[in-house]
Design an enzyme around this catalytic site. Sequence first.
Site, PDB file in Angstrom:
ATOM      1  N   ASN A 182     -20.123   4.016  -4.010  1.00 10.90           N
ATOM      2  CA  ASN A 182     -20.116   3.125  -5.178  1.00 10.90           C
ATOM      3  C   ASN A 182     -20.356   1.670  -4.809  1.00 10.90           C
ATOM      4  OD1 ASN A 182     -19.589   5.068  -7.226  1.00 10.90           O
ATOM      5  ND2 ASN A 182     -17.538   5.266  -6.364  1.00 10.90           N
ATOM      6  N   VAL A 183     -19.669   1.190  -3.780  1.00  7.19           N
ATOM      7  CA  VAL A 183     -19.854  -0.213  -3.397  1.00  7.19           C
ATOM      8  C   VAL A 183     -21.223  -0.391  -2.736  1.00  7.19           C
ATOM      9  CG1 VAL A 183     -18.995  -2.147  -2.032  1.00  7.19           C
ATOM     10  CG2 VAL A 183     -17.371  -0.602  -3.124  1.00  7.19           C
TER      11      VAL A 183
ATOM     12  N   LYS B 245       0.871  -1.176   0.000  1.00  7.40           N
ATOM     13  CA  LYS B 245       0.000   0.000   0.000  1.00  7.40           C
ATOM     14  C   LYS B 245       0.903   1.220   0.000  1.00  7.40           C
ATOM     15  CE  LYS B 245      -4.417   1.079   0.312  1.00  7.40           C
ATOM     16  NZ  LYS B 245      -5.523   0.394  -0.364  1.00  7.40           N
TER      17      LYS B 245
HETATM   18  P1  NAD Z   1     -17.104   5.839  -2.125  1.00 11.30           P
HETATM   19  O1  NAD Z   1     -16.205   7.001  -1.857  1.00 11.30           O
HETATM   20  O2  NAD Z   1     -17.800   5.747  -3.436  1.00 11.30           O
HETATM   21  O3  NAD Z   1     -18.225   5.736  -0.995  1.00 11.30           O
HETATM   22  C1  NAD Z   1     -17.992   5.975   0.352  1.00 11.30           C
HETATM   23  C2  NAD Z   1     -19.300   6.455   0.953  1.00 11.30           C
HETATM   24  O4  NAD Z   1     -19.104   6.609   2.346  1.00 11.30           O
HETATM   25  C3  NAD Z   1     -19.783   7.779   0.404  1.00 11.30           C
HETATM   26  O5  NAD Z   1     -21.166   7.749   0.157  1.00 11.30           O
HETATM   27  C4  NAD Z   1     -19.440   8.760   1.526  1.00 11.30           C
HETATM   28  O6  NAD Z   1     -20.315   9.886   1.557  1.00 11.30           O
HETATM   29  C5  NAD Z   1     -19.618   7.870   2.731  1.00 11.30           C
HETATM   30  N1  NAD Z   1     -18.877   8.320   3.901  1.00 11.30           N
HETATM   31  C6  NAD Z   1     -17.683   8.926   3.967  1.00 11.30           C
HETATM   32  N2  NAD Z   1     -17.362   9.202   5.243  1.00 11.30           N
HETATM   33  C7  NAD Z   1     -18.378   8.752   5.990  1.00 11.30           C
HETATM   34  C8  NAD Z   1     -18.647   8.732   7.376  1.00 11.30           C
HETATM   35  N3  NAD Z   1     -17.789   9.266   8.257  1.00 11.30           N
HETATM   36  N4  NAD Z   1     -19.794   8.187   7.798  1.00 11.30           N
HETATM   37  C9  NAD Z   1     -20.686   7.659   6.910  1.00 11.30           C
HETATM   38  N5  NAD Z   1     -20.494   7.646   5.582  1.00 11.30           N
HETATM   39  C10 NAD Z   1     -19.359   8.183   5.137  1.00 11.30           C
HETATM   40  O7  NAD Z   1     -16.185   4.555  -1.865  1.00 11.30           O
HETATM   41  P2  NAD Z   1     -16.482   3.078  -2.372  1.00 11.30           P
HETATM   42  O8  NAD Z   1     -15.743   2.845  -3.642  1.00 11.30           O
HETATM   43  O9  NAD Z   1     -17.922   2.797  -2.304  1.00 11.30           O
HETATM   44  O10 NAD Z   1     -15.717   2.224  -1.260  1.00 11.30           O
HETATM   45  C11 NAD Z   1     -16.289   2.074   0.025  1.00 11.30           C
HETATM   46  C12 NAD Z   1     -15.276   1.444   0.969  1.00 11.30           C
HETATM   47  O11 NAD Z   1     -14.898   0.165   0.471  1.00 11.30           O
HETATM   48  C13 NAD Z   1     -13.972   2.239   1.094  1.00 11.30           C
HETATM   49  O12 NAD Z   1     -13.519   2.115   2.434  1.00 11.30           O
HETATM   50  C14 NAD Z   1     -13.018   1.524   0.163  1.00 11.30           C
HETATM   51  O13 NAD Z   1     -11.687   1.658   0.583  1.00 11.30           O
HETATM   52  C15 NAD Z   1     -13.501   0.090   0.301  1.00 11.30           C
HETATM   53  N6  NAD Z   1     -13.217  -0.712  -0.895  1.00 11.30           N
HETATM   54  C16 NAD Z   1     -13.686  -0.316  -2.115  1.00 11.30           C
HETATM   55  C17 NAD Z   1     -13.422  -1.097  -3.224  1.00 11.30           C
HETATM   56  C18 NAD Z   1     -13.929  -0.697  -4.591  1.00 11.30           C
HETATM   57  O14 NAD Z   1     -13.806  -1.502  -5.524  1.00 11.30           O
HETATM   58  N7  NAD Z   1     -14.519   0.460  -4.764  1.00 11.30           N
HETATM   59  C19 NAD Z   1     -12.690  -2.291  -3.108  1.00 11.30           C
HETATM   60  C20 NAD Z   1     -12.245  -2.670  -1.832  1.00 11.30           C
HETATM   61  C21 NAD Z   1     -12.510  -1.870  -0.742  1.00 11.30           C
END
Ligand code: NAD
Length: 339
Positions: A177-178, A80
Amino acid sequence: MSVFEQDNFSDHEHVSFFCDKETGLKAIIAIHSTKLGASGGGTRFFPYENSQDALVDALRLSRAMSYKNALAGLPYGGAKSVIIGDHNTMKNEALLEAFGRCVDRLGGKYVCAEDIGMTPDDMVVINRSTPYVVGLPGKSGDTSPPTGYGLYKAMQAAADFKLGGNLSSVAILGFGNVGRNVAKHLVEKGVELFVADISEENIKLAVDSYGAKEVSMDEIYGLDVDILAPCGLGGVLNDETIPRIKAKVVCGAANNQLLETEKHGEMLGDRNILFVPDYIANAGGVISASGEVGTFNQEQVEEMIENIYNTCTNVFHKSLEKGCTPVAAAEELGKKILA
Ligand code: NAD
């Protein structure tokens, strides 16, 4: 700043600190292991309070990447990188190119990808200084659909193991997104959804398009639902939140949901809450990206994402047999593969 002495140092192979005075770049690249192949892991651009916090994040996330890749069956090591600073004000092309030169100096032992505070376009800029980049636009693209689907498979495994196959309600904390991709699969199965988020726009989407019920950030922990799914930030499972959780299972996509892995994993176990290790539940994205670099074809990628169900089930049974937490069981499996 201590490195070798601190709790999160876990026999990491290589930890590098980079500084580029001209652009203000301060970055750390932590390679946990290259035993299974070149190490991969996202680049996080984040306003850490100090360099110790940045190091801790890099060490924890890189170790989780090793286990994520190992348990997903990918021939990659775990790493990382973190760039210290506010991406909204500090990010520019010169700084990203300087970061690319840092990645390049490691000669391919580390391949970077998008993470918090980075976009596919930033990856293009980094790519000017190094070939060791994935996640370029038009290649693997958005990994959140496969991550969302993999998370859904993990939830199914947890529901079969813990809830006799009955999954009727899920509370999603962070509807990005997830979150919306897993919601799609849950809604298709008639699962009732609750959401909390700091973004009103994302809440509105959840309510209008997925029929979810909005709850406050505080309320979500106390909801009597089958699964609590942290899909926003890490560290949300801690001394303050765990005693309030009423869900029977915690299964989300956010990395490092447990603020302190061992302690908070055990606290959940003591409360008879099944915790699905995040690096297994969220592996769909990295598995899908392995298609971009040609390691696997589409059919293999799909099979490996389906297999998240079996990996979870295997870990739950191991934890039962050994009387340990699922996180400890997953780490043991990961260590065996790495050995
Ligand atoms: P994203 O940025 O699209 O979504 C994150 C969401 O969390 C947003 O809606 C944001 O408003 C909300 N958020 C931020 N801070 C917050 C808080 N303090 N309290 C409540 N909600 C809050 O990210 P994503 O791509 O959906 O990923 C979500 C998580 O999964 C992240 O931690 C990311 O590291 C992890 N992840 C994502 C992927 C991927 O393929 N996108 C893969 C593995 C892990």
